[in-house]
Enzyme design. Structure first.
Site, PDB file in Angstrom:
ATOM      1  N   THR A  84       0.810  -1.217   0.000  1.00 58.22           N
ATOM      2  CA  THR A  84       0.000   0.000   0.000  1.00 58.22           C
ATOM      3  C   THR A  84       0.843   1.267   0.000  1.00 58.22           C
ATOM      4  O   THR A  84       1.963   1.284   0.534  1.00 58.22           O
ATOM      5  CB  THR A  84      -0.908   0.019   1.258  1.00 58.22           C
ATOM      6  OG1 THR A  84      -1.392   1.355   1.475  1.00 58.22           O
ATOM      7  CG2 THR A  84      -0.174  -0.401   2.519  1.00 58.22           C
ATOM      8  N   GLU A 139       0.331   3.553   1.919  1.00 57.38           N
ATOM      9  CA  GLU A 139       0.517   3.924   3.327  1.00 57.38           C
ATOM     10  C   GLU A 139       1.938   3.610   3.797  1.00 57.38           C
ATOM     11  O   GLU A 139       2.381   4.113   4.829  1.00 57.38           O
ATOM     12  CB  GLU A 139      -0.503   3.201   4.216  1.00 57.38           C
ATOM     13  CG  GLU A 139      -1.879   3.836   4.210  1.00 57.38           C
ATOM     14  CD  GLU A 139      -1.936   5.154   4.979  1.00 57.38           C
ATOM     15  OE1 GLU A 139      -1.487   5.198   6.129  1.00 57.38           O
ATOM     16  OE2 GLU A 139      -2.432   6.142   4.416  1.00 57.38           O
ATOM     17  N   TYR A 170      -1.509   0.472  11.000  1.00 59.63           N
ATOM     18  CA  TYR A 170      -1.823  -0.194   9.724  1.00 59.63           C
ATOM     19  C   TYR A 170      -0.604  -0.169   8.800  1.00 59.63           C
ATOM     20  O   TYR A 170      -0.189  -1.188   8.255  1.00 59.63           O
ATOM     21  CB  TYR A 170      -3.011   0.509   9.053  1.00 59.63           C
ATOM     22  CG  TYR A 170      -3.257   0.065   7.616  1.00 59.63           C
ATOM     23  CD1 TYR A 170      -3.996  -1.073   7.327  1.00 59.63           C
ATOM     24  CD2 TYR A 170      -2.727   0.803   6.546  1.00 59.63           C
ATOM     25  CE1 TYR A 170      -4.203  -1.468   6.010  1.00 59.63           C
ATOM     26  CE2 TYR A 170      -2.934   0.415   5.231  1.00 59.63           C
ATOM     27  CZ  TYR A 170      -3.677  -0.732   4.969  1.00 59.63           C
ATOM     28  OH  TYR A 170      -3.875  -1.124   3.669  1.00 59.63           O
TER      29      TYR A 170
HETATM   30  P1  NAP Z   1     -11.621  -4.347   2.265  1.00 58.76           P
HETATM   31  O1  NAP Z   1     -12.768  -3.955   1.410  1.00 58.76           O
HETATM   32  O2  NAP Z   1     -11.571  -3.879   3.691  1.00 58.76           O
HETATM   33  O3  NAP Z   1     -11.511  -5.949   2.237  1.00 58.76           O
HETATM   34  C1  NAP Z   1     -10.688  -6.651   3.124  1.00 58.76           C
HETATM   35  C2  NAP Z   1     -11.225  -8.062   3.278  1.00 58.76           C
HETATM   36  O4  NAP Z   1     -10.366  -8.790   4.176  1.00 58.76           O
HETATM   37  C3  NAP Z   1     -12.638  -8.153   3.847  1.00 58.76           C
HETATM   38  O5  NAP Z   1     -13.411  -8.999   3.040  1.00 58.76           O
HETATM   39  C4  NAP Z   1     -12.419  -8.773   5.228  1.00 58.76           C
HETATM   40  O6  NAP Z   1     -13.446  -9.630   5.630  1.00 58.76           O
HETATM   41  C5  NAP Z   1     -11.174  -9.605   4.979  1.00 58.76           C
HETATM   42  N1  NAP Z   1     -10.529  -9.979   6.247  1.00 58.76           N
HETATM   43  C6  NAP Z   1     -10.259  -9.161   7.291  1.00 58.76           C
HETATM   44  N2  NAP Z   1      -9.687  -9.876   8.286  1.00 58.76           N
HETATM   45  C7  NAP Z   1      -9.598 -11.156   7.860  1.00 58.76           C
HETATM   46  C8  NAP Z   1      -9.118 -12.359   8.451  1.00 58.76           C
HETATM   47  N3  NAP Z   1      -8.614 -12.392   9.690  1.00 58.76           N
HETATM   48  N4  NAP Z   1      -9.168 -13.495   7.720  1.00 58.76           N
HETATM   49  C9  NAP Z   1      -9.713 -13.493   6.468  1.00 58.76           C
HETATM   50  N5  NAP Z   1     -10.200 -12.394   5.882  1.00 58.76           N
HETATM   51  C10 NAP Z   1     -10.141 -11.228   6.563  1.00 58.76           C
HETATM   52  O7  NAP Z   1     -10.240  -3.874   1.592  1.00 58.76           O
HETATM   53  P2  NAP Z   1      -9.932  -3.464   0.067  1.00 58.76           P
HETATM   54  O8  NAP Z   1     -10.071  -1.997  -0.052  1.00 58.76           O
HETATM   55  O9  NAP Z   1     -10.650  -4.379  -0.834  1.00 58.76           O
HETATM   56  O10 NAP Z   1      -8.369  -3.760   0.027  1.00 58.76           O
HETATM   57  C11 NAP Z   1      -7.870  -5.051  -0.322  1.00 58.76           C
HETATM   58  C12 NAP Z   1      -6.431  -5.149   0.157  1.00 58.76           C
HETATM   59  O11 NAP Z   1      -5.634  -4.138  -0.465  1.00 58.76           O
HETATM   60  C13 NAP Z   1      -6.241  -4.938   1.652  1.00 58.76           C
HETATM   61  O12 NAP Z   1      -5.171  -5.765   2.054  1.00 58.76           O
HETATM   62  C14 NAP Z   1      -5.838  -3.476   1.778  1.00 58.76           C
HETATM   63  O13 NAP Z   1      -5.084  -3.293   2.958  1.00 58.76           O
HETATM   64  C15 NAP Z   1      -5.013  -3.323   0.528  1.00 58.76           C
HETATM   65  N6  NAP Z   1      -4.971  -1.974  -0.053  1.00 58.76           N
HETATM   66  C16 NAP Z   1      -6.116  -1.282  -0.342  1.00 58.76           C
HETATM   67  C17 NAP Z   1      -6.056  -0.060  -0.959  1.00 58.76           C
HETATM   68  C18 NAP Z   1      -7.296   0.720  -1.287  1.00 58.76           C
HETATM   69  O14 NAP Z   1      -7.175   1.941  -1.538  1.00 58.76           O
HETATM   70  N7  NAP Z   1      -8.458   0.083  -1.342  1.00 58.76           N
HETATM   71  C19 NAP Z   1      -4.791   0.489  -1.309  1.00 58.76           C
HETATM   72  C20 NAP Z   1      -3.661  -0.261  -1.048  1.00 58.76           C
HETATM   73  C21 NAP Z   1      -3.746  -1.494  -0.433  1.00 58.76           C
HETATM   74  P3  NAP Z   1     -14.686  -9.131   6.562  1.00 58.76           P
HETATM   75  O15 NAP Z   1     -15.697  -8.613   5.565  1.00 58.76           O
HETATM   76  O16 NAP Z   1     -15.076 -10.381   7.238  1.00 58.76           O
HETATM   77  O17 NAP Z   1     -14.140  -8.066   7.462  1.00 58.76           O
HETATM   78  O1  G4F Z   2     -10.586   7.011   3.016  1.00 57.35           O
HETATM   79  P1  G4F Z   2      -9.575   6.874   4.072  1.00 57.35           P
HETATM   80  O2  G4F Z   2     -10.012   6.261   5.357  1.00 57.35           O
HETATM   81  O3  G4F Z   2      -8.353   6.109   3.426  1.00 57.35           O
HETATM   82  P2  G4F Z   2      -6.798   6.007   3.799  1.00 57.35           P
HETATM   83  O4  G4F Z   2      -6.559   6.293   5.230  1.00 57.35           O
HETATM   84  O5  G4F Z   2      -6.054   6.837   2.813  1.00 57.35           O
HETATM   85  O6  G4F Z   2      -6.509   4.447   3.557  1.00 57.35           O
HETATM   86  C1  G4F Z   2      -6.969   3.777   2.390  1.00 57.35           C
HETATM   87  O7  G4F Z   2      -5.977   3.853   1.398  1.00 57.35           O
HETATM   88  C2  G4F Z   2      -4.735   3.186   1.721  1.00 57.35           C
HETATM   89  C3  G4F Z   2      -3.797   3.395   0.542  1.00 57.35           C
HETATM   90  O8  G4F Z   2      -3.154   4.631   0.661  1.00 57.35           O
HETATM   91  C4  G4F Z   2      -5.030   1.722   1.960  1.00 57.35           C
HETATM   92  F1  G4F Z   2      -3.863   1.066   2.214  1.00 57.35           F
HETATM   93  C5  G4F Z   2      -5.993   1.579   3.116  1.00 57.35           C
HETATM   94  O9  G4F Z   2      -6.318   0.195   3.286  1.00 57.35           O
HETATM   95  C6  G4F Z   2      -7.283   2.331   2.774  1.00 57.35           C
HETATM   96  O10 G4F Z   2      -7.900   1.689   1.703  1.00 57.35           O
HETATM   97  O11 G4F Z   2      -8.969   8.329   4.442  1.00 57.35           O
HETATM   98  C7  G4F Z   2      -8.451   9.167   3.441  1.00 57.35           C
HETATM   99  C8  G4F Z   2      -8.168  10.539   4.025  1.00 57.35           C
HETATM  100  C9  G4F Z   2      -7.368  10.544   5.317  1.00 57.35           C
HETATM  101  O12 G4F Z   2      -6.415  11.559   5.256  1.00 57.35           O
HETATM  102  C10 G4F Z   2      -8.387  10.885   6.393  1.00 57.35           C
HETATM  103  O13 G4F Z   2      -7.849  11.588   7.518  1.00 57.35           O
HETATM  104  O14 G4F Z   2      -9.430  11.152   4.338  1.00 57.35           O
HETATM  105  C11 G4F Z   2      -9.309  11.790   5.597  1.00 57.35           C
HETATM  106  N1  G4F Z   2     -10.655  11.922   6.187  1.00 57.35           N
HETATM  107  C12 G4F Z   2     -11.256  13.113   6.501  1.00 57.35           C
HETATM  108  N2  G4F Z   2     -12.435  12.881   7.063  1.00 57.35           N
HETATM  109  C13 G4F Z   2     -11.458  10.934   6.545  1.00 57.35           C
HETATM  110  C14 G4F Z   2     -12.600  11.532   7.084  1.00 57.35           C
HETATM  111  N3  G4F Z   2     -11.330   9.597   6.439  1.00 57.35           N
HETATM  112  C15 G4F Z   2     -12.378   8.832   6.856  1.00 57.35           C
HETATM  113  N4  G4F Z   2     -12.286   7.493   6.704  1.00 57.35           N
HETATM  114  N5  G4F Z   2     -13.489   9.379   7.417  1.00 57.35           N
HETATM  115  C16 G4F Z   2     -13.655  10.732   7.562  1.00 57.35           C
HETATM  116  O15 G4F Z   2     -14.664  11.205   8.092  1.00 57.35           O
END
Ligand code: NAP
Ligand code: G4F
Length: 332
Positions: free
Chosen positions: A129, A131, A153
């Site tokens: 990620t 992050e 995280y």
């Molecule tokens: P998500 O919607 O939160 O999906 C994560 C999944 O992991 C959920 O289905 C959750 O199941 C499952 N999970 C959590 N704990 C588990 C466990 N102990 N055993 C088995 N399954 C488990 O996340 P996403 O946005 O699709 O992201 C997919 C992956 O990419 C994650 O690893 C995230 O950290 C990474 N990532 C995401 C982004 C982004 O911007 N979306 C960017 C970079 C990296 P439940 O429904 O049961 O909780």
């Molecule tokens: O949407 P966010 O919660 O995503 P964040 O923290 O960027 O993380 C996501 O992207 C990562 C990749 O860079 C993934 F690895 C991670 O699993 C996840 O998918 O927050 C985005 C930004 C932050 O700066 C937060 O402080 O939005 C700001 N924010 C402002 N108000 C808020 C809010 N975030 C959330 N969730 N809720 C608010 O009310």
């Protein structure tokens, strides 16, 4: 037919990747963990597909991961399971580390054991990620930019990233890390800021709420569209040798700009009167800005993002408007 195992299949990325691999004629096994009430909002449409199967396993239980491998006999494993909400990682740091960090070690060990027992080879994708870059020391970030995570995280994902690389170098495993910047879609979890805004706009339009409560509006993110991004995961595992890639759009936008674009979809320009701020949604340590340079993915994988920022926001807002009003929001 190729076989793929996807952990976290019910999540946003897992469900989009399952759709993509089914289109590519894979047999797909999706791992979900046990829960009293199943959460298949994103995967209900897969339940009756001939080439899709659910398996139950948990990243905290290595034997279940080994069994999932034995039951699916995969050519490719995509590890997308995680406690993925950065904000909650301060509330549940140990669980976040166990699932996101040690969970990856368990999966790698299960694969090693499976490869040894069956003499088969498995290609492995790890969801790294942006992050990891946290307090960015270089903007835009590339594969060579040093890491500086800013949350439990981010730190858990740092361990996962390095253990995946280390097992590649130690045991000659085909392991790839996709360092994906933020990507969103209509299937995004409701807590994440983009979906919170698109859902909030829809609630306001339908008269169900009169405001959205948010935290820091000045943070900047490099937001792409999840269906584009899952394609990069697949591309990484189709290469001759394993490697790590940054996946990003190269653009960055503030939360305010996301609000501008989201309210603009419904013809509201003065969104300030619909948005409140609350310290509850501020983080103990913030990632102020993220922006990535995906040149390596462009030249080596042939990957570029297809969906721009305005289209991403429009897709999300229109989807939420329709979800809240099955009769069609355009009639209002
Ligand atoms: P998500 O919607 O939160 O999906 C994560 C999944 O992991 C959920 O289905 C959750 O199941 C499952 N999970 C959590 N704990 C588990 C466990 N102990 N055993 C088995 N399954 C488990 O996340 P996403 O946005 O699709 O992201 C997919 C992956 O990419 C994650 O690893 C995230 O950290 C990474 N990532 C995401 C982004 C982004 O911007 N979306 C960017 C970079 C990296 P439940 O429904 O049961 O909780
Ligand atoms: O949407 P966010 O919660 O995503 P964040 O923290 O960027 O993380 C996501 O992207 C990562 C990749 O860079 C993934 F690895 C991670 O699993 C996840 O998918 O927050 C985005 C930004 C932050 O700066 C937060 O402080 O939005 C700001 N924010 C402002 N108000 C808020 C809010 N975030 C959330 N969730 N809720 C608010 O009310």
């Amino acid at each position: 037919m190729k076989k793929a195992l996807i952990t976290g299949v019910n999540g946003m990325d897992g469900s989009h990747l399952a759709d993509l691999l089914l289109e590519k004629n894979y047999i797909v096994y999706g791992v979900e963990r046990r829960s009293s009430v199943k959460n298949r909002t994103n995967t209900a449409h897969l339940e009756r597909k001939e080439h899709f199967h659910f398996l139950t396993a948990d990243m905290t239980d290595q034997n279940t991961l080994y069994r999932a491998l034995r039951d699916s006999e995969p050519d490719e494993v995509y590890n997308l399971a995680a406690q993925s909400f950065v904000g909650s990682s301060w509330d549940i740091p140990k669980q976040t580390s166990d699932v996101n960090g040690l969970g990856v070690l368990r999966m790698l060990e299960a694969i090693r054991e499976y490869e040894h027992d069956t003499q088969r080879k498995v290609k492995f994708y790890q969801a790294s990620t942006s992050e990891l870059f946290g307090r960015m020391v270089e903007n835009p970030a590339t594969e060579r930019t040093p890491f500086y995570p800013r949350s439990p995280y981010g730190v858990s994902k740092l361990y996962a990233h390095w253990i995946t690389k280390n097992y590649r170098e130690s045991y000659d495993m085909f392991n790839c890390c996709g360092i994906l910047f933020n990507h969103e879609s209509e299937r995004r979890g409701i807590q994440f800021v983009t979906r919170k805004i698109s859902d909030g706009v829809a609630q306001i339009v339908h008269g169900l709420s009169d405001h959205i409560t948010l935290g820091n509006l000045d943070a900047k993110r490099d937001w792409g569209y999840a269906p584009d991004y899952v394609e990069s995961m697949w591309l990484m595992l189709q290469q001759d040798r394993p490697d790590d890639f940054v996946i990003a759009t190269g653009e960055t936008h503030t939360i305010r700009e996301f609000l501008d674009a989201a309210f603009d979809v419904v013809g509201i320009s003065n969104w300030e009167k619909y948005v409140k701020q609350d310290p509850r949604f501020m983080r103990p340590a913030e990632v102020d800005v993220l922006r990535g340079d995906a040149s390596k993915a462009k030249y080596e994988l042939g990957w570029t993002p297809k969906t721009d920022f305005q289209k991403l926001v429009k897709n999300m807002v229109e989807s939420d408007l329709a979800l809240l009003d099955p009769q069609g929001w355009r009639q209002i």
